[in-house]
Scaffold this active site. Structure first.
Site, PDB file in Angstrom:
ATOM      1  N   PHE A 174       0.837  -1.208   0.000  1.00 16.51           N
ATOM      2  CA  PHE A 174       0.000   0.000   0.000  1.00 16.51           C
ATOM      3  C   PHE A 174       0.874   1.261   0.000  1.00 16.51           C
ATOM      4  O   PHE A 174       0.837   2.061  -0.952  1.00 16.51           O
ATOM      5  CB  PHE A 174      -0.915  -0.074   1.237  1.00 16.51           C
ATOM      6  CG  PHE A 174      -1.623   1.190   1.603  1.00 16.51           C
ATOM      7  CD1 PHE A 174      -2.368   1.891   0.677  1.00 16.51           C
ATOM      8  CD2 PHE A 174      -1.561   1.665   2.913  1.00 16.51           C
ATOM      9  CE1 PHE A 174      -3.042   3.059   1.036  1.00 16.51           C
ATOM     10  CE2 PHE A 174      -2.230   2.820   3.276  1.00 16.51           C
ATOM     11  CZ  PHE A 174      -2.967   3.523   2.335  1.00 16.51           C
TER      12      PHE A 174
ATOM     13  N   THR B   5       2.748  -9.961   1.309  1.00 15.45           N
ATOM     14  CA  THR B   5       1.509  -9.202   1.562  1.00 15.45           C
ATOM     15  C   THR B   5       1.277  -8.147   0.484  1.00 15.45           C
ATOM     16  O   THR B   5       0.196  -7.577   0.415  1.00 15.45           O
ATOM     17  CB  THR B   5       1.520  -8.510   2.945  1.00 15.45           C
ATOM     18  OG1 THR B   5       2.636  -7.615   3.013  1.00 15.45           O
ATOM     19  CG2 THR B   5       1.606  -9.531   4.059  1.00 15.45           C
TER      20      THR B   5
ATOM     21  N   SER C 124       7.515  -4.971   5.037  1.00 20.06           N
ATOM     22  CA  SER C 124       7.062  -5.635   6.277  1.00 20.06           C
ATOM     23  C   SER C 124       5.573  -5.901   6.169  1.00 20.06           C
ATOM     24  O   SER C 124       4.834  -5.060   5.650  1.00 20.06           O
ATOM     25  CB  SER C 124       7.301  -4.733   7.498  1.00 20.06           C
ATOM     26  OG  SER C 124       6.821  -5.376   8.673  1.00 20.06           O
TER      27      SER C 124
ATOM     28  N   ALA D 174      10.789   2.935   7.356  1.00 16.24           N
ATOM     29  CA  ALA D 174       9.386   3.031   7.760  1.00 16.24           C
ATOM     30  C   ALA D 174       9.250   2.414   9.150  1.00 16.24           C
ATOM     31  O   ALA D 174       9.386   1.212   9.320  1.00 16.24           O
ATOM     32  CB  ALA D 174       8.508   2.279   6.765  1.00 16.24           C
TER      33      ALA D 174
ATOM     34  N   TYR E  31       5.526  -7.549  15.420  1.00 15.75           N
ATOM     35  CA  TYR E  31       5.591  -6.313  14.627  1.00 15.75           C
ATOM     36  C   TYR E  31       6.274  -5.203  15.417  1.00 15.75           C
ATOM     37  O   TYR E  31       7.229  -4.574  14.948  1.00 15.75           O
ATOM     38  CB  TYR E  31       4.178  -5.898  14.229  1.00 15.75           C
ATOM     39  CG  TYR E  31       4.117  -4.688  13.329  1.00 15.75           C
ATOM     40  CD1 TYR E  31       4.621  -4.730  12.034  1.00 15.75           C
ATOM     41  CD2 TYR E  31       3.529  -3.500  13.767  1.00 15.75           C
ATOM     42  CE1 TYR E  31       4.543  -3.622  11.194  1.00 15.75           C
ATOM     43  CE2 TYR E  31       3.449  -2.391  12.929  1.00 15.75           C
ATOM     44  CZ  TYR E  31       3.960  -2.456  11.650  1.00 15.75           C
ATOM     45  OH  TYR E  31       3.886  -1.351  10.819  1.00 15.75           O
TER      46      TYR E  31
END
Ligand code: UDP
Length: 318
Positions: free
Chosen positions: A14, A40, A79, A118, A149
């Site tokens: 995204f 992902t 990630s 990030a 995470y």
């Protein structure tokens, strides 16, 4: 960044795909090498770049050895990032934020490249300090369901800081707060994607717990503008980027019902373990340092995202 190759890891995700678009548009003399292992990410997020000669894609897990040759800048965005994804990919999430980040830092060191990591508001955990300032160290459960995470991103911050401190790598870190917009995975389990898809399907909106927990939602174009500005700065300590307007999840559900015109009901489901009770960025540092602040309110951002989620629904029902 003149005539340099820019590496974006997580480019099919995204944020990575929106960042790739912004870099290609704002740095016409540069090329972008997008890397993603598609665990992902989704190649559909990059499909519009098929005819773009300044963009190449490499399907690669960044925890494994590879060397792209000289690069001028590395944006490390690879990630899993949604609670559902990092729950499913726990060890992978820890590895990409540790071995993967160190691998990318070593490339930056080898090629004297700029580096932007990030990071995340999850570094603050379930915070006692509100709104969250960069100087707050956070309250994170190191063995809870979110730990794969949270601790991978906290480790990344330690590694980025060490590679700057010990080896002089030209680093930056952005602590990203909840962000939404087109290309958010429709099925990633996050609140905006869940509520949008449920509202469009006419299904009940699943509010977890009492719905009084808060988040502060940033529209993707605002976030990406801040990240590009930060990449050009000389700030080596973390900088929060996000929208400081805070909503309860019940308020968020109401906004989505109103934007979609849906008549869906609201149902309550159990609150997941270690779900932070509140989250809101203090963006004074970004304002002062970058002259940045978000411009898109939640209502407007949801309206801008509506066509995308409608297309996801149409694709799912084919
Ligand atoms: N949430 C919810 N319903 C959903 C999905 C999420 O009420 O269908 C809540 C969740 O419990 C959390 C907030 O929305 O308090 C944001 O969750 P999300 O997964 O989007 O991201 P987080 O900020 O927790 O990483």
């Amino acid at each position: 960044m003149k005539q340099k190759k820019i590496l974006v890891t997580g480019a099919a995700g995204f944020l990575g795909s929106h960042l790739t678009d912004a870099l290609l548009a704002q740095f016409p003399g540069n090329s972008v090498l997008g890397i993603d292992d598609l665990s992902t990410g989704n190649l559909a997020n990059l499909a519009h770049l098929a005819g773009e000669p300044r963009f190449t894609f490499l399907n690669q897990d960044i925890t494994l050895p590879f060397d792209p040759g000289p690069v001028g800048y590395i944006f490390n965005f690879a990630s899993p990032a949604s609670p559902v994804d990092y729950d499913r990919l726990g060890p992978e999430t820890l590895l990409v934020g540790s071995a993967g980040t160190i691998h990318m830092l070593n490339l930056a060191r080898k090629y004297s490249a700029g580096f932007l990591q990030a990071s995340t508001s999850e570094c603050y955990g379930d915070p006692e300090v509100h709104p969250q300032v960069e100087t707050y160290w956070g309250r994170v459960n190191p063995i809870g369901p979110r730990s794969v995470y949270d601790e991978s991103k906290r480790f990344s911050e330690a590694a980025v800081t060490a590679w700057h401190r010990y080896y002089g790598v030209d680093t930056r870190m952005v602590r990203i707060f909840n962000t939404y917009g087109p290309r958010l995975q429709a099925n990633d389990g996050r609140v905006i994607s869940n509520f949008m898809m449920q509202a469009l399907r006419g299904e009940p909106l699943t509010v977890y717990g009492d719905g009084l927990q808060t988040r502060s939602f940033c529209y993707v174009s605002d976030l990406i503008a801040g990240i590009v500005r930060l990449s050009q700065s000389a700030e080596h300590t973390p900088v929060n980027l996000g929208n400081p307007t805070e909503f309860t999840m019940l308020e968020c559900a109401q906004e989505i019902l109103s934007v979609t015109g849906s008549k869906s009901a609201i149902v309550h489901q159990p609150l997941p373990k270690d779900d932070p009770t509140r989250r809101r960025p203090d963006i004074a540092k970004a304002r002062a340092l970058l002259g940045w602040e978000p411009t898109v309110a939640l209502r407007e951002g949801l309206q801008k995202s509506l066509a995308y989620f409608q297309a996801c629904l149409a694709a799912a029902s084919k």
